[in-house]
Design a protein around this motif. Sequence first.
Motif, PDB file in Angstrom:
ATOM      1  N   GLY A  90       0.763  -1.298  -0.098  1.00  0.00           N
ATOM      2  CA  GLY A  90      -0.195  -0.167   0.180  1.00  0.00           C
ATOM      3  C   GLY A  90       0.783   1.176  -0.062  1.00  0.00           C
ATOM      4  N   SER A  91       2.102   1.215   0.240  1.00  0.00           N
ATOM      5  CA  SER A  91       3.033   2.480   0.517  1.00  0.00           C
ATOM      6  C   SER A  91       3.116   3.061  -1.157  1.00  0.00           C
ATOM      7  N   ARG A  92       3.070   2.324  -1.831  1.00  0.00           N
ATOM      8  CA  ARG A  92       3.006   2.916  -3.220  1.00  0.00           C
ATOM      9  C   ARG A  92       1.886   3.819  -3.743  1.00  0.00           C
ATOM     10  N   LEU A  93       0.927   3.634  -3.132  1.00  0.00           N
ATOM     11  CA  LEU A  93      -0.437   4.264  -3.414  1.00  0.00           C
ATOM     12  C   LEU A  93      -0.489   5.535  -2.642  1.00  0.00           C
ATOM     13  N   SER A  94       0.607   6.012  -1.566  1.00  0.00           N
ATOM     14  CA  SER A  94       0.426   7.100  -0.993  1.00  0.00           C
ATOM     15  C   SER A  94       0.715   8.279  -1.942  1.00  0.00           C
ATOM     16  N   ALA A  95       1.469   7.995  -2.833  1.00  0.00           N
ATOM     17  CA  ALA A  95       1.725   9.243  -3.875  1.00  0.00           C
ATOM     18  C   ALA A  95       0.625   9.215  -4.983  1.00  0.00           C
ATOM     19  N   VAL A  96      -0.166   8.539  -4.704  1.00  0.00           N
ATOM     20  CA  VAL A  96      -1.423   8.444  -5.735  1.00  0.00           C
ATOM     21  C   VAL A  96      -2.254   9.651  -5.594  1.00  0.00           C
TER      22      VAL A  96
ATOM     23  N   ALA B 130     -12.114  -3.726   0.152  1.00  0.00           N
ATOM     24  CA  ALA B 130     -12.028  -2.241   0.216  1.00  0.00           C
ATOM     25  C   ALA B 130     -13.329  -1.465   0.267  1.00  0.00           C
ATOM     26  N   LEU B 131     -14.123  -2.046  -0.686  1.00  0.00           N
ATOM     27  CA  LEU B 131     -15.593  -1.438  -0.868  1.00  0.00           C
ATOM     28  C   LEU B 131     -16.287  -1.468   0.424  1.00  0.00           C
TER      29      LEU B 131
ATOM     30  N   ILE C 115      -7.898   4.860  -0.919  1.00  0.00           N
ATOM     31  CA  ILE C 115      -7.386   4.878   0.542  1.00  0.00           C
ATOM     32  C   ILE C 115      -7.375   3.534   1.044  1.00  0.00           C
ATOM     33  N   ALA C 116      -8.889   2.997   0.715  1.00  0.00           N
ATOM     34  CA  ALA C 116      -9.190   1.724   1.164  1.00  0.00           C
ATOM     35  C   ALA C 116      -8.559   0.736   0.753  1.00  0.00           C
ATOM     36  N   ILE C 117      -8.078   0.668  -0.796  1.00  0.00           N
ATOM     37  CA  ILE C 117      -7.155  -0.186  -1.149  1.00  0.00           C
ATOM     38  C   ILE C 117      -5.850  -0.338  -0.568  1.00  0.00           C
ATOM     39  N   ALA C 118      -5.271   0.963  -0.339  1.00  0.00           N
ATOM     40  CA  ALA C 118      -4.061   0.726   0.452  1.00  0.00           C
ATOM     41  C   ALA C 118      -3.994   0.363   1.662  1.00  0.00           C
ATOM     42  N   SER C 119      -5.158   0.546   2.370  1.00  0.00           N
ATOM     43  CA  SER C 119      -5.398  -0.016   3.695  1.00  0.00           C
ATOM     44  C   SER C 119      -5.333  -1.451   3.649  1.00  0.00           C
ATOM     45  N   GLU C 120      -6.059  -2.023   2.853  1.00  0.00           N
ATOM     46  CA  GLU C 120      -6.205  -3.362   2.547  1.00  0.00           C
ATOM     47  C   GLU C 120      -4.752  -4.234   2.301  1.00  0.00           C
ATOM     48  N   LEU C 121      -4.225  -3.596   1.489  1.00  0.00           N
ATOM     49  CA  LEU C 121      -2.696  -4.013   1.093  1.00  0.00           C
ATOM     50  C   LEU C 121      -1.861  -3.691   2.348  1.00  0.00           C
ATOM     51  N   LYS C 122      -2.041  -2.676   3.208  1.00  0.00           N
ATOM     52  CA  LYS C 122      -1.192  -2.683   4.424  1.00  0.00           C
ATOM     53  C   LYS C 122      -1.331  -3.732   5.283  1.00  0.00           C
ATOM     54  N   ASP C 123      -2.844  -4.231   5.623  1.00  0.00           N
ATOM     55  CA  ASP C 123      -3.180  -5.308   6.447  1.00  0.00           C
ATOM     56  C   ASP C 123      -2.787  -6.548   5.868  1.00  0.00           C
TER      57      ASP C 123
END
Length: 325
Positions: free
Chosen positions: A11-17, A58-59, A88-96
């Motif tokens: 999910g860290s890569r999505l922080s720049a999106v 994520a949804l 943000i939800a996708i990033a959170s799912e990937l973090k978990d």
Amino acid sequence: MADGGLTVLDGSRLSAVDPCLPETDEPFTGTQVLEIAESQIASSLFGLSLPENLKLDALKRINVDIESFLDTKLDREQASSKLKDYVIAIASELKDDPLVVAILDGSPLKLFLEDEDDFAMLAENLFTDLDTQDTGKIRANQIRNALVRMGVEMGVPSFSVFPRLEDILKEYKAEGEESLGQAQFAQLLQNVLQGLVDALAEKHVVVIQNIKVINGSKLKKLMADEKKLDDEIGKIFQDQCASGEGRASTEIIRSYLEKNGPNLGLPPSEANEAVSLLYDQVFADVGGKNIKKLDKDEFGGIVKDILEKFAEQLEANPVFHDLDG
């Protein structure tokens, strides 16, 4: 994050999106918002198409009912809000629950082709494996099986995820019944692999690996939920109450965690040697480890201390569990 030739998508890569909508005066449907989001997410994740279960989770995280949302009309402000929430939800799912992927860009194959000795050994081993009748000859169309045997581990995508492989086989006439000796097979294999290297350089292939990353995220969620944590401590405490006088409290806790750890966010105790070392490290520095019986409050304090140590260790050094192993 990368590990041993594999890449971890946490999910860290999505922080720049910075999710943005195309310019239009028309309203957006829920379907369009999701398509826009997934396109922008994919561009940050090497073109990866995310698994359906991850997208659905994520949804759920943003309280979206997928069936009703798809046809919902949204004005620009509503669509922009949902777009950002979804990313943000996708990033959170990937973090978990991070994904582990192999990015096939032709580099490993190029190294094989550049080293004559390595390639000769590879070709010889493949030829020997495919020459099941030990005749010294195999058909040209066995090149397909050679590629399958090489697999993702050696940088070769499957035919299902990279259909262009079919075109490469046709281009180099590797589909016929012609009999080939070992030298002819090696030459044909070299040509096909070079064609694959060129194709992958133009368009990378991203393959999700069946590897679970345990990074302490799920465990931290449990620890943040007082009711669930107290319930779990109660179950472990019951084990202490039911045990004989000969077992130390920490021995009982370890036994419970080794048996039930995956449900709590811990790696399976039998996963690999690294997990055994992790357990040893955590329990080596636990207070009261020689005490046979503790009251519930003292016992709960030790359990929390142990879980905190696990969470710290897993965050610093995530455990990779090969689900195919």
